[in-house]
Every structure is written in C-alpha cells, then in structure tokens.
Design an enzyme around this catalytic site. Sequence first.
Site, mmCIF file in Angstrom:
data_model
loop_
_atom_site.group_PDB
_atom_site.id
_atom_site.type_symbol
_atom_site.label_atom_id
_atom_site.label_comp_id
_atom_site.label_asym_id
_atom_site.label_seq_id
_atom_site.Cartn_x
_atom_site.Cartn_y
_atom_site.Cartn_z
ATOM 1 N N LYS A 11 0.784 -0.956 -0.034
ATOM 2 C CA LYS A 11 -0.192 -0.154 -0.167
ATOM 3 C C LYS A 11 0.959 0.726 -0.143
ATOM 4 O O LYS A 11 2.665 1.627 0.207
ATOM 5 C CB LYS A 11 -0.948 0.289 1.078
ATOM 6 C CG LYS A 11 -1.599 -1.147 1.045
ATOM 7 C CD LYS A 11 -2.925 -1.160 2.868
ATOM 8 C CE LYS A 11 -3.680 -1.720 2.503
ATOM 9 N NZ LYS A 11 -4.448 -2.143 4.143
ATOM 10 N N TYR A 51 -12.532 -2.298 -1.736
ATOM 11 C CA TYR A 51 -12.400 -2.847 -0.385
ATOM 12 C C TYR A 51 -14.778 -2.720 -0.623
ATOM 13 O O TYR A 51 -15.101 -2.153 0.139
ATOM 14 C CB TYR A 51 -11.782 -1.315 0.198
ATOM 15 C CG TYR A 51 -10.784 -1.318 0.434
ATOM 16 C CD1 TYR A 51 -10.817 -2.669 0.795
ATOM 17 C CD2 TYR A 51 -9.906 -0.455 -0.418
ATOM 18 C CE1 TYR A 51 -9.289 -2.916 1.684
ATOM 19 C CE2 TYR A 51 -8.767 -0.725 0.318
ATOM 20 C CZ TYR A 51 -7.943 -1.949 1.738
ATOM 21 O OH TYR A 51 -7.119 -2.207 1.790
ATOM 22 N N PHE A 59 -15.326 4.776 8.117
ATOM 23 C CA PHE A 59 -14.471 5.286 7.363
ATOM 24 C C PHE A 59 -13.690 4.693 6.172
ATOM 25 O O PHE A 59 -12.797 4.950 5.401
ATOM 26 C CB PHE A 59 -12.824 4.383 8.448
ATOM 27 C CG PHE A 59 -13.215 3.339 8.096
ATOM 28 C CD1 PHE A 59 -12.698 2.252 6.936
ATOM 29 C CD2 PHE A 59 -13.951 2.422 9.477
ATOM 30 C CE1 PHE A 59 -12.619 0.703 7.513
ATOM 31 C CE2 PHE A 59 -14.081 1.090 9.469
ATOM 32 C CZ PHE A 59 -13.351 0.132 8.262
ATOM 33 N N ARG A 94 -1.194 -14.956 5.079
ATOM 34 C CA ARG A 94 -2.227 -13.503 6.054
ATOM 35 C C ARG A 94 -1.072 -13.375 7.267
ATOM 36 O O ARG A 94 -0.850 -12.621 7.866
ATOM 37 C CB ARG A 94 -3.418 -13.839 5.986
ATOM 38 C CG ARG A 94 -4.685 -13.409 4.903
ATOM 39 C CD ARG A 94 -5.707 -13.698 5.031
ATOM 40 N NE ARG A 94 -6.008 -12.628 6.582
ATOM 41 C CZ ARG A 94 -6.890 -11.496 6.470
ATOM 42 N NH1 ARG A 94 -6.571 -10.795 4.153
ATOM 43 N NH2 ARG A 94 -7.130 -10.778 7.335
ATOM 44 N N THR A 100 -5.008 -7.357 11.058
ATOM 45 C CA THR A 100 -6.146 -6.016 10.150
ATOM 46 C C THR A 100 -5.317 -4.995 11.333
ATOM 47 O O THR A 100 -4.917 -3.915 10.605
ATOM 48 C CB THR A 100 -7.390 -6.256 9.965
ATOM 49 O OG1 THR A 100 -7.849 -6.946 9.473
ATOM 50 C CG2 THR A 100 -7.625 -5.056 9.697
ATOM 51 N N ARG A 111 2.164 -6.210 9.283
ATOM 52 C CA ARG A 111 1.640 -5.121 10.019
ATOM 53 C C ARG A 111 1.810 -4.743 12.094
ATOM 54 O O ARG A 111 1.911 -3.958 11.818
ATOM 55 C CB ARG A 111 0.212 -5.546 9.706
ATOM 56 C CG ARG A 111 -0.471 -5.555 8.407
ATOM 57 C CD ARG A 111 -1.483 -6.199 7.978
ATOM 58 N NE ARG A 111 -2.097 -5.788 7.085
ATOM 59 C CZ ARG A 111 -4.185 -6.400 7.061
ATOM 60 N NH1 ARG A 111 -4.057 -7.281 7.738
ATOM 61 N NH2 ARG A 111 -3.750 -6.185 5.735
ATOM 62 N N ASN A 125 -2.007 -0.054 7.181
ATOM 63 C CA ASN A 125 -1.274 -1.451 7.659
ATOM 64 C C ASN A 125 -0.349 -2.343 6.487
ATOM 65 O O ASN A 125 0.348 -3.479 6.371
ATOM 66 C CB ASN A 125 -2.371 -3.055 7.923
ATOM 67 C CG ASN A 125 -3.090 -2.449 7.220
ATOM 68 O OD1 ASN A 125 -3.298 -1.961 5.778
ATOM 69 N ND2 ASN A 125 -4.458 -3.484 7.698
ATOM 70 N N HIS A 128 -1.672 -5.516 1.651
ATOM 71 C CA HIS A 128 -2.832 -5.838 1.543
ATOM 72 C C HIS A 128 -2.359 -7.374 1.301
ATOM 73 O O HIS A 128 -1.867 -7.303 0.126
ATOM 74 C CB HIS A 128 -3.903 -5.254 0.408
ATOM 75 C CG HIS A 128 -4.972 -5.328 -0.325
ATOM 76 N ND1 HIS A 128 -6.161 -6.285 0.713
ATOM 77 C CD2 HIS A 128 -5.048 -6.957 -1.219
ATOM 78 C CE1 HIS A 128 -6.795 -6.991 0.038
ATOM 79 N NE2 HIS A 128 -6.467 -7.021 -0.452
ATOM 80 N N GLU A 139 -10.300 -10.280 -6.216
ATOM 81 C CA GLU A 139 -9.526 -9.183 -6.045
ATOM 82 C C GLU A 139 -8.230 -9.352 -7.676
ATOM 83 O O GLU A 139 -8.479 -8.318 -8.128
ATOM 84 C CB GLU A 139 -8.515 -9.623 -4.849
ATOM 85 C CG GLU A 139 -9.272 -8.861 -3.959
ATOM 86 C CD GLU A 139 -8.585 -9.044 -2.660
ATOM 87 O OE1 GLU A 139 -7.901 -9.935 -3.231
ATOM 88 O OE2 GLU A 139 -9.566 -8.977 -1.447
HETATM 89 N N1 UDP Z 1 -9.651 -0.975 7.725
HETATM 90 C C1 UDP Z 1 -9.701 0.265 9.191
HETATM 91 N N2 UDP Z 1 -10.202 0.277 10.049
HETATM 92 C C2 UDP Z 1 -10.441 -1.094 10.172
HETATM 93 C C3 UDP Z 1 -10.840 -1.996 9.301
HETATM 94 C C4 UDP Z 1 -10.308 -2.131 8.119
HETATM 95 O O1 UDP Z 1 -9.032 0.622 8.485
HETATM 96 O O2 UDP Z 1 -11.373 -0.813 11.029
HETATM 97 C C5 UDP Z 1 -9.103 -0.923 6.484
HETATM 98 C C6 UDP Z 1 -7.382 -1.518 7.083
HETATM 99 O O3 UDP Z 1 -6.402 -0.863 5.788
HETATM 100 C C7 UDP Z 1 -7.836 -2.666 6.198
HETATM 101 C C8 UDP Z 1 -8.676 -2.665 5.115
HETATM 102 O O4 UDP Z 1 -9.693 -1.552 5.400
HETATM 103 O O5 UDP Z 1 -6.370 -3.734 5.468
HETATM 104 C C9 UDP Z 1 -9.726 -3.476 5.119
HETATM 105 O O6 UDP Z 1 -10.302 -3.816 6.221
HETATM 106 P P1 UDP Z 1 -10.026 -5.550 5.919
HETATM 107 O O7 UDP Z 1 -10.937 -5.968 7.115
HETATM 108 O O8 UDP Z 1 -10.740 -6.664 4.289
HETATM 109 O O9 UDP Z 1 -8.922 -6.422 6.678
HETATM 110 P P2 UDP Z 1 -7.807 -6.873 6.081
HETATM 111 O O10 UDP Z 1 -8.186 -8.186 4.926
HETATM 112 O O11 UDP Z 1 -6.714 -5.920 5.238
HETATM 113 O O12 UDP Z 1 -6.723 -7.767 7.213
HETATM 114 MG MG MG Z 2 -10.125 -8.311 3.511
#
Ligand code: UDP
Ligand code: MG
Length: 172
Positions: A11, A51, A59, A94, A100, A111, A125, A128, A139
């Site tokens: 990112k 997203y 957010f 992951r 996350t 992260r 973080n 992705h 994706e």
């Molecule tokens: N995100 C955030 N606040 C939250 C949840 C998600 O800023 O409470 C952002 C964060 O950058 C995250 C992205 O949204 O990587 C996508 O969220 P997801 O739940 O898909 O998490 P990921 O799969 O990236 O772990």
């Molecule tokens: Mg995700």
Amino acid sequence: MAVEQLLILIKPDGIKKSLTGNILTKLSEARMVIIGAKAVKVGKELAEQHYYHLKDKPFFGELVEYIQGKIYGEPWDRVLAFVYQGEDAISRMRKIAGATNPEEADPVSIRGAYGRITTKGVYENVVHCSSDPAEAEREIKLWFKPEEIVKNIYDTQKIIAEKEEKIIWKQK
Ligand code: UDP
Ligand code: MG
C-alpha cells in the site's frame, strides 16, 4: 493442502516508508512464487471496488483515499500489486502480514512491525492480503488482465474487440 493464489498489495504507506524490499523479503520466507507484478496508480473506481465489502463503514471514504495514496501525493500515490501462488498460500501469507489492526498484530509480522493507526482512525497497515480463495479470485481479476499473469490460473475466453483504443510505444 491446496495450491492457492492471492493478491498482495504494498500500500502507499509501504511505498512511502521505503519498505518494498523488507516486505518482499519477509513474504519470501513462505517460499511462494510470484506469477504477476506491477505498479498501479489506483483510481477511485478501482479503490471502491477493491474495498466494496466495507462500503457501509464510517471510514470507507478515508480508506478509499488511503489506498489511492491521496494523503501522500506524488510520488507515493501508487501501489505495487503482486499475485503469489503456493501451497496454502492465503493463510500462510496472512500470517506473515499480521492482523488487520497493526496494534493488535504480532510485532514480528509486517503489519505489527510497520503499521500505524492514523489520527483519523484508519489502519495504515502497509500491505493488503486476500482473505479467502473466492476473494482472491475476485481481487486478482479486478487488478490483473489474463496476459499480465505468467500462468493460467482461471479460465479465459478469446474475444475480438473492435474499435478498441489503446496506447502503444511510439515508433522512432
Ligand atoms: N480498516 C480500517 N479500520 C477497520 C477495519 C479495516 O482502517 O476497522 C482498513 C485496513 O487498512 C484494512 C482494510 O480496511 O486492511 C480492509 O479491511 P479488512 O477487514 O478487509 O482487513 P484485511 O483483510 O486487510 O486484514
Ligand atoms: Mg480483507
């Protein structure tokens, strides 16, 4: 265990912090192969589609700006996109990426080591990482064209596209 593929994005915060090398080194511990790679300036539409599952979150607007790198501007407003393939790739990658929320993530994960939460509450973080095979397929098809991936991972079809405008290298 199944062979899986997934989308990884470095990112814009990862680009700005000059973490590309560190991130790729950490990911290489999983011994996966890269089957697609490119730099992308992320448009609003791509960001929103990527997203879409978070579109009702408060957010969402900030998140779409974050993945576009709007807050950083030139030359950080881009991402590096990779398709990785390997045994059990999604859960293994992951784990290396970490949770996350960067404050809850294992400190040795990408992260956990490099992420932060902004004053506006967005989790910056750094990477992705696709979450399951169905999301990975969605994706990868969103970010890559079939010819940009060096292996046939999903079924393709041939079409004749007429009057398609495209930019090619100018001849000298
Ligand atoms: N995100 C955030 N606040 C939250 C949840 C998600 O800023 O409470 C952002 C964060 O950058 C995250 C992205 O949204 O990587 C996508 O969220 P997801 O739940 O898909 O998490 P990921 O799969 O990236 O772990
Ligand atoms: Mg995700």
